[in-house]
Design a protein around this motif. Structure first.
Motif, short mmCIF file in Angstrom:
data_model
loop_
_atom_site.label_atom_id
_atom_site.label_comp_id
_atom_site.label_asym_id
_atom_site.label_seq_id
_atom_site.Cartn_x
_atom_site.Cartn_y
_atom_site.Cartn_z
N VAL A 183 -71.69 -30.03 -12.79
CA VAL A 183 -72.20 -28.88 -12.15
C VAL A 183 -71.14 -28.15 -11.36
N ALA A 184 -69.94 -28.49 -10.92
CA ALA A 184 -69.21 -28.39 -9.75
C ALA A 184 -67.75 -27.56 -10.68
N ALA A 185 -67.65 -28.17 -11.98
CA ALA A 185 -66.84 -27.19 -13.51
C ALA A 185 -67.43 -25.45 -13.82
N SER A 186 -68.93 -25.80 -13.58
CA SER A 186 -69.36 -24.79 -14.09
C SER A 186 -69.39 -23.28 -13.53
N ILE A 187 -69.94 -24.10 -12.33
CA ILE A 187 -69.73 -23.30 -10.63
C ILE A 187 -68.83 -22.51 -10.56
N GLU A 188 -67.49 -23.26 -10.69
CA GLU A 188 -66.37 -22.90 -10.13
C GLU A 188 -65.76 -21.91 -11.38
N SER A 189 -66.31 -22.56 -12.74
CA SER A 189 -65.57 -21.19 -13.99
C SER A 189 -66.80 -19.65 -13.60
N ALA A 190 -67.73 -20.23 -13.22
CA ALA A 190 -68.63 -18.60 -13.27
C ALA A 190 -68.12 -18.18 -11.73
N SER A 191 -67.10 -17.98 -11.26
CA SER A 191 -66.16 -17.57 -10.08
C SER A 191 -65.70 -16.91 -10.38
N TYR A 192 -65.07 -17.10 -11.67
CA TYR A 192 -64.00 -16.48 -11.85
C TYR A 192 -63.98 -16.01 -13.13
N LEU A 193 -65.31 -15.08 -13.20
CA LEU A 193 -65.57 -14.34 -13.99
C LEU A 193 -64.97 -13.07 -13.63
N GLY A 194 -64.52 -12.68 -11.71
CA GLY A 194 -64.15 -11.52 -11.16
C GLY A 194 -62.83 -11.17 -12.47
N ASN A 195 -61.88 -11.82 -12.74
CA ASN A 195 -61.04 -11.91 -13.25
C ASN A 195 -61.09 -11.24 -14.95
N ALA A 196 -61.87 -11.37 -15.44
CA ALA A 196 -61.99 -10.40 -16.01
C ALA A 196 -63.05 -9.23 -15.92
N ILE A 197 -63.30 -8.51 -14.94
CA ILE A 197 -63.67 -7.18 -14.44
C ILE A 197 -62.95 -6.58 -13.96
N PRO A 198 -62.46 -5.25 -14.99
CA PRO A 198 -62.20 -4.08 -14.28
C PRO A 198 -62.27 -3.91 -12.94
N GLY A 199 -61.58 -3.39 -12.29
CA GLY A 199 -62.05 -3.29 -11.05
C GLY A 199 -62.44 -1.65 -11.13
N ILE A 200 -62.54 -0.71 -11.84
CA ILE A 200 -63.51 0.65 -12.55
C ILE A 200 -64.99 0.00 -13.07
N VAL A 201 -64.91 -1.32 -13.41
CA VAL A 201 -66.45 -1.70 -13.94
C VAL A 201 -66.88 -2.40 -13.11
N VAL A 202 -66.19 -3.10 -11.59
CA VAL A 202 -66.91 -3.55 -10.12
C VAL A 202 -67.31 -2.14 -9.89
N GLY A 203 -66.71 -1.19 -9.85
CA GLY A 203 -66.89 -0.31 -8.78
C GLY A 203 -68.10 0.66 -9.51
N LEU A 204 -67.79 1.20 -10.96
CA LEU A 204 -68.99 1.20 -11.18
C LEU A 204 -70.13 0.45 -10.98
N ALA A 205 -70.27 -0.42 -10.78
CA ALA A 205 -71.61 -1.97 -11.21
C ALA A 205 -72.63 -1.67 -9.63
N LEU A 206 -70.95 -1.07 -8.81
CA LEU A 206 -71.89 -1.75 -7.17
C LEU A 206 -72.12 -0.25 -7.09
N VAL A 207 -71.68 1.02 -7.58
CA VAL A 207 -72.14 2.08 -6.86
C VAL A 207 -73.81 2.39 -7.87
N PHE A 208 -73.69 1.61 -8.68
CA PHE A 208 -75.18 1.70 -9.52
C PHE A 208 -75.93 0.67 -8.53
N LEU A 209 -75.60 -0.91 -8.32
CA LEU A 209 -76.71 -1.36 -7.51
C LEU A 209 -76.70 -1.04 -5.88
N THR A 210 -75.85 0.10 -5.58
CA THR A 210 -75.85 0.43 -3.93
C THR A 210 -77.56 1.79 -4.18
N ILE A 211 -77.12 2.18 -5.59
CA ILE A 211 -78.07 3.97 -5.00
C ILE A 211 -79.04 3.20 -5.49
#
Length: 515
Positions: free
Chosen positions: A346-374
Motif C-alpha cells: 500500500v505504502a509503496a503503491s501510493i508513493e509510486s503513484a505520486s511520482y507520476l508527476g515526473n512523467a508529465i511534461p509541464g505543457i501537458v499539466v498546463g493543458l490538463a488544468l486549463v481543461f479542468l478549471t474551465i
C-alpha cells in the motif's frame, strides 16, 4: 498489552492512507482527464489525428531530439565525471562545481544566450546543442557518485595483468558506471522530451511545440489533448526505464568499496588536454550564457530598463513559486510520512503513484488544468491557485522524496519513547518527528520553489491575467527577437534563483535536496 506492543508500526493508520491516497491521486488528475477527454472524442475522431503525417513528424522529431541529447550527455558526462573524481586536477573543487552548475540554468535562458551569439543557430542541431549542455550534469553527477564508491581492486588487478591505465579503466569501471550513466541519460532524454522553451526559441518543432500551437493558435483542444496524451505516454516509458536503471545503479553502489573515495591519479602529459576539455565544456555551458547576459544587459541599460515592470515580475516570481512550494509540501507530507514510516504494497503503491508527476511534461499539466478549471472549476481558471496546483502536480516527487528522507532520519525509538510517556500521535509528530525532519522538508520546499521559478509552459498557460513572471517576460521578449529587452529578466531570474540554490547547498539541507 503494553503501549509499545499495541502500536503496530508496519500497519499504517487508515486515515493516513486515505489522505495520502487523495494527495497521490492529484498527481494522476491531468493524465486521467486527458484520457477521459480523448475517449469522449471517440476513436473515429481520434484516429485521424493520431495517424496524420504531422503527428508522426512531431513524434519522430521528439524521439530524434531525445536520442541525440541522451547520447550527447553521455559523451560529455562520463569523461567529465571521471576527470573530476579520478584525476588529480588543479582547482579540483572549482571543476566539480562547474560540472554541476548547468543544472541551475533554464534551457530557454541558455537558448536565448546562444542565439544572441549565433543568431543563425536555429533548428535541430541548435536545440541539441543547448539541451545537451544543460542536461549533461544528469549523467555527470550520478556517474561521479558511482566512481567515488567504485571497487578499485578490480582495476588494480587489471593493471597487474598488463593492461594500460585507459584499457583497465574502460574494462573495469565502465561496467560499474553504466547503469548510473544510462539512468542519467534517460533523465536527460526526459528533459529534452518535455522541454518547451529551448525548442520553441530554436524554432525546432517537436511535440511540445505542436501542443502549444494546437492550443493557442488552432484552438483545437481535442488535437492538443491527443498529442498531450501521446507525449505523456512517451515520457512515462522514459521514466520507467530511468527507474529500472537507477535501481541497478543503487545496487551497484551498495556493493562498491564501502564509500571510501578512490584516490585521484596523476594524468602526466595528459593534464593539459584534460584541462582543455573541461575548459571547453565550462565555456559552452556557463561562459557563453554569462557573456551574453553581460553584453545584452549593458545594451539594455543604455537604452533604459522599466524597473517597475522588472521588480513586479521578480516579486510575482517569488510569490507564485512560494505558493506552489507550500501546496506541494502540504500534499507531500502524508505520502512522505507513509513511505518513510511504513512498509508494504500500500505504502509503496501510493508513493509510486505520486511520482507520476515526473512523467508529465509541464505543457501537458498546463493543458490538463486549463481543461479542468474551465469545465469543472471555472472560478479557478487563470488564478494563482490553479498555477500553484500545476506546480504541485509537476514537482510533487521532489517534495515526497525530501519528506520521506527527513522522516527516515528520525529514530523510531525517540518517537516510541514519547508515545510511552503518554503523548498522542499528533503531539509526537509535532514535538518530535517534525522538529527533527524539518531540515529535510525545508530542503524539499526550497527545491520545489527553485524549480517552479524556472518553469515556463504551464506558467504561460495558467498565470493570472495581467500577471507576468521573470520567465514569461523573458520568453515573450526573446520570442520576438528583443534580446536586449529580455536580458534584465534573464539576469534577474538567475539572481533570484541563486538564493534557494545557495540555501540548498548549505550543510543540513543538501541531503534533503539530493533525495
Amino acid at each position: 498489552m503494553s503501549t509499545l506492543a499495541a502500536h503496530r508500526p508496519d500497519r499504517p493508520p487508515r486515515l493516513l492512507v486515505a489522505v495520502a491516497l487523495l494527495c497521490a491521486a492529484a498527481a494522476a488528475c491531468p493524465i486521467a482527464y486527458l484520457a477521459i477527454r480523448t475517449a469522449q472524442a471517440g476513436w473515429s475522431d481520434v484516429r485521424p489525428l493520431l495517424l496524420r503525417d504531422r503527428t508522426l513528424e512531431l513524434g519522430l522529431n521528439s524521439l530524434a531530439l531525445c536520442g541525440s541529447v541522451a547520447l550527447g550527455s553521455l559523451v560529455i558526462g562520463i569523461p567529465t565525471a571521471w576527470l573530476v573524481t579520478r584525476a588529480r586536477l588543479p582547482w579540483a573543487g572549482f571543476w566539480r562545481v562547474v560540472a554541476a552548475l548547468p543544472l541551475a540554468m533554464p534551457s530557454y535562458v541558455a537558448a536565448y544566450a546562444w542565439l544572441t551569439f549565433v543568431p543563425g543557430l536555429h533548428g535541430y542541431w541548435g536545440t541539441v546543442l543547448v539541451l545537451t549542455l544543460v542536461s549533461a550534469p544528469y549523467v555527470t553527477l550520478p556517474v561521479a557518485a558511482v566512481l567515488r564508491r567504485a571497487d578499485t581492486d578490480v582495476e588494480d588487478v587489471a593493471r597487474t595483468l598488463g593492461m594500460g591505465p585507459t584499457r583497465a579503466a574502460v574494462a573495469t569501471l565502465l561496467p560499474q558506471v553504466l547503469p548510473a550513466a544510462t539512468a542519467g541519460a534517460l533523465l536527460a532524454a526526459l528533459y529534452a522530451l518535455s522541454d518547451f522553451g529551448a525548442p520553441a526559441l530554436m524554432r525546432h518543432q517537436v511535440f511540445t511545440y505542436g501542443i502549444q500551437h494546437a492550443y493557442k493558435i488552432g484552438f483545437d483542444r481535442t488535437l492538443a489533448a491527443v498529442m498531450a496524451l501521446v507525449l505523456a505516454a512517451m515520457a512515462l516509458a522514459v521514466v520507467l526505464g530511468e527507474r529500472l536503471f537507477r535501481g541497478r545503479a543503487e545496487r551497484r553502489g551498495a556493493s562498491g568499496s564501502g564509500g571510501v573515495p578512490a584516490p585521484p591519479r596523476s594524468l602526466g602529459r595528459g593534464l593539459p588536454v584534460a584541462l582543455a576539455l573541461l575548459g571547453i565544456v565550462a565555456v559552452a555551458t556557463l561562459g557563453v550564457p554569462a557573456a551574453a547576459l553581460a553584453v545584452q544587459s549593458a545594451e539594455s541599460l543604455s537604452t533604459g530598463v522599466v524597473w517597475d515592470e522588472l521588480g513586479g515580475a521578480a516579486a510575482q516570481t517569488v510569490a507564485l513559486s512560494a505558493a506552489g512550494a507550500a501546496l506541494t509540501v502540504l500534499l507531500a507530507l502524508p505520502i512522505g510520512i507513509l513511505a518513510g514510516r511504513f512498509r508494504g504494497r500500500v505504502a509503496a503503491s501510493i508513493e509510486s503513484a505520486s511520482y507520476l508527476g515526473n512523467a508529465i511534461p509541464g505543457i501537458v499539466v498546463g493543458l490538463a488544468l486549463v481543461f479542468l478549471t474551465i469545465n469543472l472549476l471555472p472560478g479557478l481558471y487563470q488564478t494563482s491557485v490553479a498555477l500553484a496546483a500545476a506546480y504541485a502536480v509537476m514537482f510533487l516527487p521532489k517534495a515526497v522524496g525530501a519528506v520521506r528522507t527527513g522522516v527516515q532520519q528520525v529514530p523510531r525509538d525517540v518517537e516510541e519513547a514519547a508515545r510511552v510517556l503518554g503523548r498522542g500521535p499528533v503531539r509526537v509528530w509535532a514535538t518530535v518527528t517534525a522538529r527533527i525532519a524539518s531540515p529535510g522538508i525545508a530542503a524539499g520546499a526550497l527545491l520545489v520553489m527553485l524549480t517552479a521559478m524556472k518553469e515556463l509552459p504551464a506558467t504561460l498557460m495558467l498565470r493570472p491575467i495581467g500577471v507576468e513572471t521573470l520567465a514569461t517576460e523573458l520568453w515573450s521578449k526573446s520570442a520576438v527577437g528583443s534580446y536586449g529587452a529580455a536580458a534584465p529578466y534573464a539576469v534577474s531570474l538567475v539572481l533570484v534563483a541563486a538564493l534557494p540554490a545557495y540555501l540548498l547547498s548549505r550543510p543540513g539541507t543538501e541531503r534533503g535536496a539530493a533525495s
